[in-house]
Design an enzyme around this catalytic site. Sequence first.
Site, PDB file in Angstrom:
ATOM      1  N   ASP A   6       3.314   8.433 -42.315  1.00 51.83           N
ATOM      2  CA  ASP A   6       2.168   7.536 -42.473  1.00 51.83           C
ATOM      3  C   ASP A   6       2.014   7.106 -43.939  1.00 51.83           C
ATOM      4  OD1 ASP A   6       0.071   6.041 -41.538  1.00 51.83           O
ATOM      5  OD2 ASP A   6      -1.375   7.678 -41.540  1.00 51.83           O
ATOM      6  N   ASN A  62       2.801   3.771 -45.201  1.00 51.68           N
ATOM      7  CA  ASN A  62       3.610   2.642 -45.693  1.00 51.68           C
ATOM      8  C   ASN A  62       2.714   1.497 -46.163  1.00 51.68           C
ATOM      9  OD1 ASN A  62       5.752   4.131 -44.815  1.00 51.68           O
ATOM     10  ND2 ASN A  62       6.397   2.737 -43.194  1.00 51.68           N
ATOM     11  N   HIS A  88       7.342  -0.806 -45.379  1.00 50.68           N
ATOM     12  CA  HIS A  88       8.236  -0.284 -44.340  1.00 50.68           C
ATOM     13  C   HIS A  88       9.666  -0.172 -44.860  1.00 50.68           C
ATOM     14  CE1 HIS A  88       4.968  -0.312 -41.635  1.00 50.68           C
ATOM     15  NE2 HIS A  88       4.930  -1.614 -41.416  1.00 50.68           N
ATOM     16  N   SER A 107       4.597   3.869 -32.513  1.00 48.83           N
ATOM     17  CA  SER A 107       3.812   4.490 -31.444  1.00 48.83           C
ATOM     18  C   SER A 107       3.465   3.457 -30.369  1.00 48.83           C
ATOM     19  CB  SER A 107       2.522   5.083 -32.017  1.00 48.83           C
ATOM     20  OG  SER A 107       1.646   4.038 -32.393  1.00 48.83           O
ATOM     21  N   GLU A 158       0.622   2.731 -29.579  1.00 51.11           N
ATOM     22  CA  GLU A 158      -0.513   1.991 -30.161  1.00 51.11           C
ATOM     23  C   GLU A 158      -0.043   0.916 -31.153  1.00 51.11           C
ATOM     24  OE1 GLU A 158      -0.441   5.419 -29.980  1.00 51.11           O
ATOM     25  OE2 GLU A 158      -1.744   5.412 -28.220  1.00 51.11           O
ATOM     26  N   LEU A 214      23.304  17.431 -36.807  1.00 53.55           N
ATOM     27  CA  LEU A 214      21.846  17.250 -36.729  1.00 53.55           C
ATOM     28  C   LEU A 214      21.543  16.207 -35.661  1.00 53.55           C
ATOM     29  CD1 LEU A 214      18.938  17.399 -38.409  1.00 53.55           C
ATOM     30  CD2 LEU A 214      19.689  15.221 -39.275  1.00 53.55           C
ATOM     31  N   ARG A 256       2.871  15.633 -41.838  1.00 50.43           N
ATOM     32  CA  ARG A 256       2.230  14.321 -41.824  1.00 50.43           C
ATOM     33  C   ARG A 256       2.042  13.866 -43.266  1.00 50.43           C
ATOM     34  NH1 ARG A 256      -1.841  11.367 -37.941  1.00 50.43           N
ATOM     35  NH2 ARG A 256      -2.028   9.478 -39.153  1.00 50.43           N
ATOM     36  N   SER A 279      -2.546  12.002 -33.853  1.00 51.89           N
ATOM     37  CA  SER A 279      -2.235  10.621 -33.452  1.00 51.89           C
ATOM     38  C   SER A 279      -1.293  10.510 -32.246  1.00 51.89           C
ATOM     39  CB  SER A 279      -1.656   9.845 -34.646  1.00 51.89           C
ATOM     40  OG  SER A 279      -2.565   9.821 -35.709  1.00 51.89           O
TER      41      SER A 279
HETATM   42  C1  FPP Z   1       3.042   4.154 -40.817  1.00 53.92           C
HETATM   43  O1  FPP Z   1       2.577   3.456 -41.928  1.00 53.92           O
HETATM   44  C2  FPP Z   1       4.401   3.806 -40.496  1.00 53.92           C
HETATM   45  C3  FPP Z   1       4.793   3.080 -39.404  1.00 53.92           C
HETATM   46  C4  FPP Z   1       3.889   2.539 -38.399  1.00 53.92           C
HETATM   47  C5  FPP Z   1       6.181   2.789 -39.154  1.00 53.92           C
HETATM   48  C6  FPP Z   1       7.190   3.676 -39.750  1.00 53.92           C
HETATM   49  C7  FPP Z   1       8.307   2.845 -40.097  1.00 53.92           C
HETATM   50  C8  FPP Z   1       9.193   3.046 -41.068  1.00 53.92           C
HETATM   51  C9  FPP Z   1       9.254   4.255 -41.902  1.00 53.92           C
HETATM   52  C10 FPP Z   1      10.187   1.987 -41.361  1.00 53.92           C
HETATM   53  C11 FPP Z   1      11.313   2.036 -40.449  1.00 53.92           C
HETATM   54  C12 FPP Z   1      11.017   1.350 -39.191  1.00 53.92           C
HETATM   55  C13 FPP Z   1      11.470   1.727 -37.989  1.00 53.92           C
HETATM   56  C14 FPP Z   1      10.937   1.056 -36.776  1.00 53.92           C
HETATM   57  C15 FPP Z   1      12.493   2.796 -37.850  1.00 53.92           C
HETATM   58  P1  FPP Z   1       1.318   2.512 -41.764  1.00 53.92           P
HETATM   59  O2  FPP Z   1       1.837   1.111 -41.762  1.00 53.92           O
HETATM   60  O3  FPP Z   1       0.510   2.928 -40.596  1.00 53.92           O
HETATM   61  O4  FPP Z   1       0.589   2.835 -43.110  1.00 53.92           O
HETATM   62  P2  FPP Z   1      -0.972   2.785 -43.390  1.00 53.92           P
HETATM   63  O5  FPP Z   1      -1.611   3.863 -42.560  1.00 53.92           O
HETATM   64  O6  FPP Z   1      -1.052   3.085 -44.850  1.00 53.92           O
HETATM   65  O7  FPP Z   1      -1.415   1.385 -43.060  1.00 53.92           O
END
Ligand code: FPP
Length: 236
Positions: free
Chosen positions: A12, A14, A29, A57, A59, A123, A180, A188
């Site tokens: 979480d 990004n 991302h 997810s 969601e 792995l 997390r 979540s």
């Molecule tokens: C949460 O950050 C992250 C995600 C919803 C996606 C995770 C994706 C990657 C690490 C990139 C690679 C992509 C894939 C599909 C493999 P958020 O955007 O919810 O962050 P925030 O809570 O700060 O808004």
Amino acid sequence: MKVPQHIAIIMDGNGRWAEKMGFSRTAGHKAGMESIKATLNACRELGVKVLTVYAFSTENWRRSKIEIRFLMNYLKDFLIEYESELNKKDVRLNTIGQFSRLPALVKKELSRVMEKTRSNQGLIFNLALSYGGRAEIIEAVRKLIEDLRAEKIRLSQINEDVFSQYLYTDGLPDPDLLIRTGGEMRISNFLLWQISYSELYVTPTFWPDFRRVDLIKAVTEYSRRKRRFGGVKNAG
Ligand code: FPP
């Protein structure tokens, strides 16, 4: 150091990382993908057997079309670019989640890379895509009822081990450690059944800043924990 066999990660932060840097969410991302690569390498180095990451997810389908399209395209490109690296590192790709909901091109690449890496033993890199813990349990219940009706199984045979075989994670050990990033104290809808006895580790670090040293910190903290699995003695 006691190393977890299975590490699961809620990646979480990004978006918040991107905001802090003055970048677009998609840049967050992209940077997050580098953290996935670094974590994968660190897990190989430590001898972790399964790494499950919450990449998308159920969601997340509610996010903007632009963000969804970016994530899906980016995943497809990652699979193409990273396939040889996975083989070099002896990593097997696996996915959990509602596979059928993913775009055709993503499904095609996932299937191809899963097939190409299926005999790798170092792995298991388990990507949770269109994943929801409750949806997984409902799907398992449906399959179980079908098998009951078809008399493939009897009511008296159903126990926790049997039920686990109906989940997406059939054949995988439960996570020993759930990490997390981004500081929120929530599960979540992630691996609801499987994390019953997992050790939880929450760090305020945003996912794009998470690197080898952060994983080592989490594993070091894990190795100090006394796991009792509900019992009274130190069960190791
Ligand atoms: C949460 O950050 C992250 C995600 C919803 C996606 C995770 C994706 C990657 C690490 C990139 C690679 C992509 C894939 C599909 C493999 P958020 O955007 O919810 O962050 P925030 O809570 O700060 O808004």
